[in-house]
Design a protein around this motif. Structure first.
Motif, short mmCIF file in Angstrom:
data_model
loop_
_atom_site.label_atom_id
_atom_site.label_comp_id
_atom_site.label_asym_id
_atom_site.label_seq_id
_atom_site.Cartn_x
_atom_site.Cartn_y
_atom_site.Cartn_z
N GLU A 1 -5.29 2.55 -7.99
CA GLU A 1 -6.46 2.36 -7.04
C GLU A 1 -7.43 1.38 -7.76
O GLU A 1 -7.93 1.62 -8.52
N SER B 1 -0.42 0.10 -4.40
CA SER B 1 -1.67 0.33 -4.65
C SER B 1 -2.52 1.05 -3.57
O SER B 1 -1.81 1.46 -2.41
N GLY B 2 -3.78 1.45 -3.78
CA GLY B 2 -4.30 2.27 -2.68
C GLY B 2 -4.13 3.65 -3.09
O GLY B 2 -3.57 4.23 -4.23
N ARG B 3 -4.62 4.51 -2.09
CA ARG B 3 -4.42 5.99 -2.20
C ARG B 3 -2.88 6.53 -1.89
O ARG B 3 -2.25 5.74 -1.22
N ARG B 4 -2.52 7.17 -3.07
CA ARG B 4 -0.96 7.66 -2.87
C ARG B 4 -0.55 8.45 -1.72
O ARG B 4 -1.18 9.91 -1.87
N GLU C 1 -10.45 -1.92 -7.07
CA GLU C 1 -11.43 -2.52 -6.29
C GLU C 1 -11.03 -3.72 -5.82
O GLU C 1 -9.98 -4.28 -6.26
N TYR D 1 -7.48 -5.80 -7.08
CA TYR D 1 -6.53 -5.66 -6.23
C TYR D 1 -5.93 -7.18 -5.96
O TYR D 1 -4.71 -7.56 -6.05
N ASN E 1 1.24 3.42 -9.29
CA ASN E 1 0.33 3.12 -8.38
C ASN E 1 -1.22 3.01 -8.93
O ASN E 1 -1.44 3.63 -9.65
N ASN F 1 0.74 -1.09 0.06
CA ASN F 1 -0.02 -0.08 0.03
C ASN F 1 0.97 1.10 0.06
O ASN F 1 1.90 1.26 0.93
N CYS F 2 0.37 2.28 -0.74
CA CYS F 2 1.46 3.26 -1.12
C CYS F 2 1.32 4.25 0.10
O CYS F 2 0.97 5.47 0.15
#
Length: 329
Positions: free
Chosen positions: A218, A205-208, A220, A224, A216, A181-182
């Motif tokens: 984002e 992945s995820g919110r940067r 579902e 993922y 990166n 996760n970022c």
């Protein structure tokens, strides 16, 4: 039917939320489970005022329930609210080292308040033996270990799905190394620096939350999982003491080999599944290089990880939670 009230201050999609959500669904089959949400509504940006609003909303909680299940913050305000019933807290971890340096002394004080208030709890639920030992050493005897649970059927992903995913995100032609996760506490910056010279797709992945040159995404949840399945190696170099590590566990359920820092509860997951523990970031490149160059080693490590990780089913998770509730009532 016995009533359970579960307090949340946010429904953000992080590892702890996934655990809590599955617990509510599991208990909801046998109890009347009510979600008590106390979200921030006024001070959404300025952190000190956000914290005060959270405390104010939690302190105003009232009502009767057979069981109240709380988070860290709701234990801080427990002496001030007007709730009646058995009291339980879920602590995924107790490490605030990932928070900004200026705020750490403040959270140290809050932890002391938590420990004082926790003496009146009927149960402290933790997610790994590491944190069970941690709280028992502090003198708590009512600590219960309930491991993460997973819908094992969610991890049945075909090669066709993987190929389509790689094509849609332009991740073909080179191995994929998933860095996590970022976020800064997840060690993605250090991992990227160690691995940036590889001829590979380095992906977060995820919110940067931190700026690094990795790609990166984002995604579902299903996509993922496709990313984890498509990866040659998953790297989980967290800098703080993890509660467990759902990312590592999910990768193992997909038979993708994991290299992790082994911080906190993550170590028992990695060692139980015979994955690779990397305590020294300077060794990470060598370990990843070995797996990328050895397909047989990758496959064998992936199979070992799956055999261990697949024991943690949603059925086992549900049984453990129901057993706990019956015990404290």
């Amino acid at each position: 039917m016995k009533k359970i009230s579960w307090i949340e201050i946010s429904l953000k999609q992080y590892g702890g939320f996934a655990y809590n959500d599955l617990a509510r669904v599991s208990l909801g089959r046998y109890f009347d489970v009510r979600l008590v949400l106390t979200p921030i509504q006024v001070f959404r940006k300025f952190r000190p005022l956000k914290f005060l609003e959270i405390m104010w909303r939690l302190a105003r909680l009232k009502g009767e329930s057979d069981v109240w299940i709380r988070n860290f913050y709701a234990v801080l305000t427990m002496p001030m609210d007007r709730t009646r019933g058995k009291q339980v807290v879920v602590r995924h971890h107790a490490d605030f080292s990932g928070f900004p340096l200026i705020s750490r002394p403040f959270f140290w004080i809050l932890e002391k308040i938590f420990e004082h208030n926790a003496k009146k709890l009927d149960a402290i639920v933790v997610v790994s033996q590491y944190w069970k030992t941690y709280f028992e050493k502090k003198g708590f005897s009512n600590v219960y270990l309930i491991f993460n649970g997973f819908h094992l059927e969610d991890f049945e992903i075909s090669q066709e799905e993987v190929n389509e995913f790689k094509k849609s995100w332009k991740l073909e032609g080179r191995p994929i190394i998933y860095l996590g996760n970022c976020q800064k506490p997840k060690g993605v910056k250090e991992s990227w620096n160690a691995l940036k010279d590889f001829h590979a797709h380095l992906v977060t992945s995820g919110r940067r939350m931190i700026q690094i040159p990795a790609q990166n995404l984002e995604l579902e949840y299903r996509d993922y999982l496709k990313l984890l399945k498509a990866s040659s190696v998953v790297v989980a170099m967290s800098r703080f003491q993890e509660g467990w590590s759902r990312t590592a566990h999910e990768a193992m359920l997909l038979k993708t080999p994991v290299i992790g820092s082994g911080r906190g509860g993550m170590r028992e997951l990695l060692e139980g599944g015979q994955q690779m523990v990397c305590e020294d970031i300077s060794k990470l490149k060598e370990m990843v290089e070995y797996l990328l160059a050895n397909e047989t080693a990758r496959k064998e490590q992936g199979e070992r990880g799956y055999r261990f990780a697949s024991q943690f089913s949603k059925e086992r998770f549900q049984e453990d939670w129901i057993r706990l509730v019956h015990k404290i009532l």
